[in-house]
Design a protein around this motif. Structure first.
Motif, mmCIF file in Angstrom:
data_model
loop_
_atom_site.group_PDB
_atom_site.id
_atom_site.type_symbol
_atom_site.label_atom_id
_atom_site.label_comp_id
_atom_site.label_asym_id
_atom_site.label_seq_id
_atom_site.Cartn_x
_atom_site.Cartn_y
_atom_site.Cartn_z
ATOM 1 N N ASN A 1 9.071 15.661 12.134
ATOM 2 C CA ASN A 1 9.425 16.405 10.963
ATOM 3 C C ASN A 1 10.790 17.037 11.330
ATOM 4 O O ASN A 1 11.068 18.341 10.784
ATOM 5 N N ARG B 1 -3.244 4.214 -5.821
ATOM 6 C CA ARG B 1 -4.860 5.324 -5.400
ATOM 7 C C ARG B 1 -6.115 4.922 -6.262
ATOM 8 O O ARG B 1 -7.045 3.927 -5.791
ATOM 9 N N ILE C 1 2.673 5.469 -6.480
ATOM 10 C CA ILE C 1 1.255 6.100 -5.595
ATOM 11 C C ILE C 1 -0.105 6.450 -6.031
ATOM 12 O O ILE C 1 -0.672 6.034 -5.812
ATOM 13 N N PRO D 1 6.259 16.209 6.032
ATOM 14 C CA PRO D 1 5.109 15.837 6.245
ATOM 15 C C PRO D 1 4.161 15.034 5.064
ATOM 16 O O PRO D 1 4.739 15.182 4.219
ATOM 17 N N GLY D 2 3.596 14.194 5.341
ATOM 18 C CA GLY D 2 2.724 13.403 4.481
ATOM 19 C C GLY D 2 3.558 12.904 3.984
ATOM 20 O O GLY D 2 3.092 12.176 2.536
ATOM 21 N N CYS D 3 4.149 12.271 4.357
ATOM 22 C CA CYS D 3 5.340 10.683 3.605
ATOM 23 C C CYS D 3 5.851 9.540 3.601
ATOM 24 O O CYS D 3 6.207 8.682 3.254
ATOM 25 N N SER D 4 4.504 9.274 5.084
ATOM 26 C CA SER D 4 4.137 8.108 4.511
ATOM 27 C C SER D 4 4.700 7.633 6.085
ATOM 28 O O SER D 4 5.016 6.202 5.931
ATOM 29 N N LYS D 5 5.352 7.982 7.018
ATOM 30 C CA LYS D 5 6.164 7.509 8.178
ATOM 31 C C LYS D 5 5.013 6.947 8.680
ATOM 32 O O LYS D 5 4.865 5.782 9.289
ATOM 33 N N THR D 6 3.687 7.275 9.230
ATOM 34 C CA THR D 6 2.737 6.849 9.841
ATOM 35 C C THR D 6 2.138 5.911 8.649
ATOM 36 O O THR D 6 2.334 4.423 9.512
ATOM 37 N N LEU D 7 1.741 5.555 7.539
ATOM 38 C CA LEU D 7 2.091 4.149 7.211
ATOM 39 C C LEU D 7 3.088 2.749 7.313
ATOM 40 O O LEU D 7 2.432 2.411 7.658
ATOM 41 N N GLY E 1 3.600 11.753 -0.519
ATOM 42 C CA GLY E 1 2.017 11.128 -1.230
ATOM 43 C C GLY E 1 1.095 12.131 -0.485
ATOM 44 O O GLY E 1 -0.366 10.985 -1.639
ATOM 45 N N ALA E 2 0.540 12.565 0.450
ATOM 46 C CA ALA E 2 -0.842 13.107 1.265
ATOM 47 C C ALA E 2 -0.563 14.158 -0.677
ATOM 48 O O ALA E 2 -2.127 13.526 0.120
ATOM 49 N N ASP F 1 4.057 10.261 17.181
ATOM 50 C CA ASP F 1 3.683 10.592 16.450
ATOM 51 C C ASP F 1 4.718 11.719 16.588
ATOM 52 O O ASP F 1 4.160 11.944 18.171
ATOM 53 N N ASP G 1 0.993 -1.191 0.301
ATOM 54 C CA ASP G 1 -0.020 -0.564 0.081
ATOM 55 C C ASP G 1 0.769 1.148 -0.186
ATOM 56 O O ASP G 1 0.247 2.252 0.041
ATOM 57 N N ILE G 2 2.302 1.243 -0.107
ATOM 58 C CA ILE G 2 3.462 2.170 0.071
ATOM 59 C C ILE G 2 3.646 2.209 -0.764
ATOM 60 O O ILE G 2 4.140 1.315 -1.574
ATOM 61 N N GLY G 3 3.628 3.322 -1.592
ATOM 62 C CA GLY G 3 4.095 3.793 -2.947
ATOM 63 C C GLY G 3 5.889 3.984 -3.268
ATOM 64 O O GLY G 3 6.041 4.949 -2.153
HETATM 65 P P1 ATP Z 1 3.251 13.849 9.161
HETATM 66 O O1 ATP Z 1 4.873 14.150 8.819
HETATM 67 O O2 ATP Z 1 2.323 14.749 8.763
HETATM 68 O O3 ATP Z 1 2.348 12.631 10.304
HETATM 69 P P2 ATP Z 1 3.878 11.156 7.834
HETATM 70 O O4 ATP Z 1 4.882 10.835 7.047
HETATM 71 O O5 ATP Z 1 3.347 10.479 9.048
HETATM 72 O O6 ATP Z 1 2.725 12.462 7.947
HETATM 73 P P3 ATP Z 1 0.892 9.342 6.659
HETATM 74 O O7 ATP Z 1 0.281 9.598 7.722
HETATM 75 O O8 ATP Z 1 1.763 8.311 6.624
HETATM 76 O O9 ATP Z 1 2.284 10.293 6.295
HETATM 77 O O10 ATP Z 1 0.942 10.150 5.075
HETATM 78 C C1 ATP Z 1 -0.414 10.532 5.407
HETATM 79 C C2 ATP Z 1 -1.272 10.024 3.524
HETATM 80 O O11 ATP Z 1 -0.818 10.369 2.635
HETATM 81 C C3 ATP Z 1 -1.615 7.887 3.935
HETATM 82 O O12 ATP Z 1 -3.008 7.892 4.727
HETATM 83 C C4 ATP Z 1 -1.711 8.219 2.368
HETATM 84 O O13 ATP Z 1 -2.924 8.060 1.989
HETATM 85 C C5 ATP Z 1 -0.900 8.704 2.083
HETATM 86 N N1 ATP Z 1 0.622 8.659 1.599
HETATM 87 C C6 ATP Z 1 1.760 8.937 1.745
HETATM 88 N N2 ATP Z 1 2.552 8.823 1.340
HETATM 89 C C7 ATP Z 1 2.551 7.720 0.331
HETATM 90 C C8 ATP Z 1 2.884 6.114 -0.789
HETATM 91 N N3 ATP Z 1 3.817 6.314 -0.051
HETATM 92 N N4 ATP Z 1 2.287 5.482 -0.384
HETATM 93 C C9 ATP Z 1 1.091 5.525 -0.627
HETATM 94 N N5 ATP Z 1 0.061 6.752 0.010
HETATM 95 C C10 ATP Z 1 0.816 7.731 0.680
#
Ligand code: ATP
Length: 269
Positions: free
Chosen positions: A161, A197, A193, A60-66, A221-222, A117, A18-20
């Protein structure tokens, strides 16, 4: 009022697929977290010590949580998520108690991952922090991490971050001793990604994934996920019974997306 919501054990469903992109991050985590759990004898035999903790850092938004969630799913272990700021509480001693409680629950649910987080909220460098209301929380966090014995099966994954403001005590051996950069997606990762989607939404045939990946240079990714959402809404606005999301709407959404990640931000990592 307490800022601390209850922390629950979760069973995430996110898979590596699920992670690109992020090939290297996935591989490193398989090696240092998944394998020790699935093949503990080999690790003992070959004398490799599995890490206690992993720090994921990046914009931010680059899939750390994922990534943290996929790690739990793929390793078949429990997952608890805690946001750093939520653990901070104005009542003396409350935050420290909350930290201990998180680890207690994680041990009871082991093997498990505790995902912290925004760890920077708890673990800002002691020198830089004016009067240090976080001091007690950081100390409890360090104590708990040291108390997690090698075989107790609790792995701490933290995300930030702002790796530059973290207290170095947190990064010592036996604590967050694997440090992985989770960066913005490159061209191929952006294509991935979009593909991920599109597997979850009806899109016009022959959607130009290459064009979309090209237009989204510099996006997280977000942001790609939100382009897909925006395009879907545009298609619905045009035709509420639309059979699929139109390519043109995807292109329009991609062209108007706002980027949170700046070159200056990237150069700081
Ligand atoms: P933050 O630092 O803002 O907490 P984060 O790095 O934890 O952000 P995520 O919460 O993992 O980012 O990603 C947010 C959303 O963006 C995910 O739920 C997903 O929908 C999408 N996303 C981000 N990166 C990817 C990826 N590499 N592949 C697929 N989806 C992604």
């Amino acid at each position: 009022p307490s800022a601390m919501r209850e922390v629950f054990i979760e069973t995430p469903t996110v898979r590596w697929s699920d992670i690109g992109g992020q090939t290297e991050v996935k591989q490193k985590l398989k090696e240092c977290v998944e394998w020790p759990l699935t093949n503990p004898e080999t690790f003992t035999r070959l004398g490799v010590a599995p890490p206690r903790g992993v720090l994921l850092y990046g914009p931010p938004g680059c899939s750390k949580t994922l990534t943290a969630k996929a790690l739990a799913t793929e390793s078949g272990i429990n997952f608890m998520a805690v946001k750093g700021p939520e653990l901070l509480n104005k009542f003396v001693g409350e935050s420290e108690r909350a930290v201990r409680e998180v680890f207690r629950k994680a041990r009871a649910a082991s093997p498990s991952i505790i995902f912290f987080d925004e760890i920077d909220a708890l673990a800002t460098s002691r020198g830089s922090d004016h009067d240090g209301p976080n001091q007690g929380v950081l100390t409890s966090l360090l104590n708990e991490m040291d108390g997690v014995e090698e075989l107790s099966g609790v792995i701490v994954v933290a995300a930030t971050n702002r790796p530059d403001v973290l207290d170095s005590a947190l990064l010592r051996p036996g604590r967050l001793d694997r440090i992985l950069y989770v960066g913005p997606p490159d061209f191929d990762a952006r294509k991935d990604i979009f593909r991920i989607r599109f597997s979850k939404m009806a899109v016009e045939p022959d959607t130009g994934i290459e064009d979309l990946a090209f237009l989204t240079a510099g996006c997280s990714g977000a942001e790609i996920a939100s382009i897909c959402q925006d395009a879907a809404l545009m298609s619905m606005n045009e035709d509420l019974s639309a059979p699929y999301v139109r390519k043109q709407h995807l292109l329009d959404a991609a062209k108007s997306v706002r980027r949170r990640i700046t070159p200056t931000m990237i150069s700081q990592f």
